[in-house]
Design a protein around this motif. Structure first.
Motif, PDB file in Angstrom:
ATOM      1  N   ALA A  46      68.351   5.351 -17.604  1.00 31.09           N
ATOM      2  CA  ALA A  46      68.763   5.188 -18.998  1.00 31.09           C
ATOM      3  C   ALA A  46      69.942   6.079 -19.357  1.00 31.09           C
ATOM      4  CB  ALA A  46      67.589   5.468 -19.933  1.00 31.09           C
ATOM      5  N   ARG A  47      70.151   7.136 -18.603  1.00 32.45           N
ATOM      6  CA  ARG A  47      71.278   8.033 -18.866  1.00 32.45           C
ATOM      7  C   ARG A  47      72.573   7.561 -18.224  1.00 32.45           C
ATOM      8  NH1 ARG A  47      66.912  11.290 -17.978  1.00 32.45           N
ATOM      9  NH2 ARG A  47      66.276  12.526 -19.763  1.00 32.45           N
ATOM     10  N   ARG A  50      73.834   0.876 -19.004  1.00 36.13           N
ATOM     11  CA  ARG A  50      73.712   0.264 -20.337  1.00 36.13           C
ATOM     12  C   ARG A  50      72.577  -0.769 -20.405  1.00 36.13           C
ATOM     13  NH1 ARG A  50      79.557   0.638 -20.121  1.00 36.13           N
ATOM     14  NH2 ARG A  50      80.229   1.947 -21.847  1.00 36.13           N
ATOM     15  N   GLY A  68      63.732   5.770 -22.680  1.00 40.52           N
ATOM     16  CA  GLY A  68      65.131   5.522 -23.012  1.00 40.52           C
ATOM     17  C   GLY A  68      65.553   4.071 -22.983  1.00 40.52           C
ATOM     18  N   TRP A  69      64.584   3.166 -23.005  1.00 39.91           N
ATOM     19  CA  TRP A  69      64.905   1.734 -22.944  1.00 39.91           C
ATOM     20  C   TRP A  69      64.332   0.990 -24.133  1.00 39.91           C
ATOM     21  CZ3 TRP A  69      68.587   0.398 -19.837  1.00 39.91           C
ATOM     22  CH2 TRP A  69      68.841   1.180 -18.716  1.00 39.91           C
ATOM     23  N   ARG A 100      67.930  -2.556 -23.058  1.00 40.83           N
ATOM     24  CA  ARG A 100      69.171  -1.849 -23.412  1.00 40.83           C
ATOM     25  C   ARG A 100      68.851  -0.359 -23.496  1.00 40.83           C
ATOM     26  NH1 ARG A 100      73.653  -3.841 -25.245  1.00 40.83           N
ATOM     27  NH2 ARG A 100      72.644  -5.756 -25.899  1.00 40.83           N
ATOM     28  N   SER A 101      69.728   0.453 -22.916  1.00 42.69           N
ATOM     29  CA  SER A 101      69.537   1.894 -22.933  1.00 42.69           C
ATOM     30  C   SER A 101      69.716   2.436 -24.338  1.00 42.69           C
ATOM     31  CB  SER A 101      70.536   2.575 -22.001  1.00 42.69           C
ATOM     32  OG  SER A 101      70.470   3.978 -22.150  1.00 42.69           O
ATOM     33  N   THR A 102      68.837   3.335 -24.732  1.00 41.81           N
ATOM     34  CA  THR A 102      68.998   4.018 -26.016  1.00 41.81           C
ATOM     35  C   THR A 102      69.708   5.357 -25.801  1.00 41.81           C
ATOM     36  OG1 THR A 102      66.814   5.050 -25.819  1.00 41.81           O
ATOM     37  CG2 THR A 102      66.947   2.957 -27.014  1.00 41.81           C
TER      38      THR A 102
END
Length: 109
Positions: A46-47, A50, A68-69, A100-102
């Motif tokens: 997630a880091r 995208r 993170g997703w 989608r990554s947050t």
């Protein structure tokens, strides 16, 4: 010693400036991880990514928002393949889920 520390700092700063990947396809692998390792792998991805596409034969893995997703609403596809001619009367099912990554901002280059 000092050279290793300087090299490690330089490498860390270079990693921070590398642009994120647009998409990663995790195909038939994430459901094999135990929960602690799954959370670590997802948070790491997630880091630096995208969009994550998860292809799995099961309803697992469960991708938690805390890693993170963000699941894309209505973005699950189930594809079935009948292999009766090849191996008998079996069907193979693949689930595709999109996230989608947050952690990675859409505008970050």
């Amino acid at each position: 010693g000092v050279l290793e520390q300087t090299s490690a700092k330089r490498t860390a700063s270079q990693v921070a400036t590398v642009p994120p990947y647009d998409m990663v396809l995790a195909s038939f692998c994430l459901h094999l991880l135990d929960p602690p390792h799954l959370a670590a792998v997802l948070a790491s991805l997630a880091r630096s990514v995208r969009i994550l596409v998860v292809a799995t034969p099961h309803r697992h893995p469960i991708v938690e928002a805390s890693t993170g997703w963000e699941s894309q609403a209505g973005a699950e596809e189930v594809v079935e393949h009948d292999v009766s001619e090849e191996t008998g009367s079996a069907k193979h099912r693949v689930r595709l889920r999109f996230y989608r990554s947050t952690f990675v901002c859409a505008h970050r280059a």
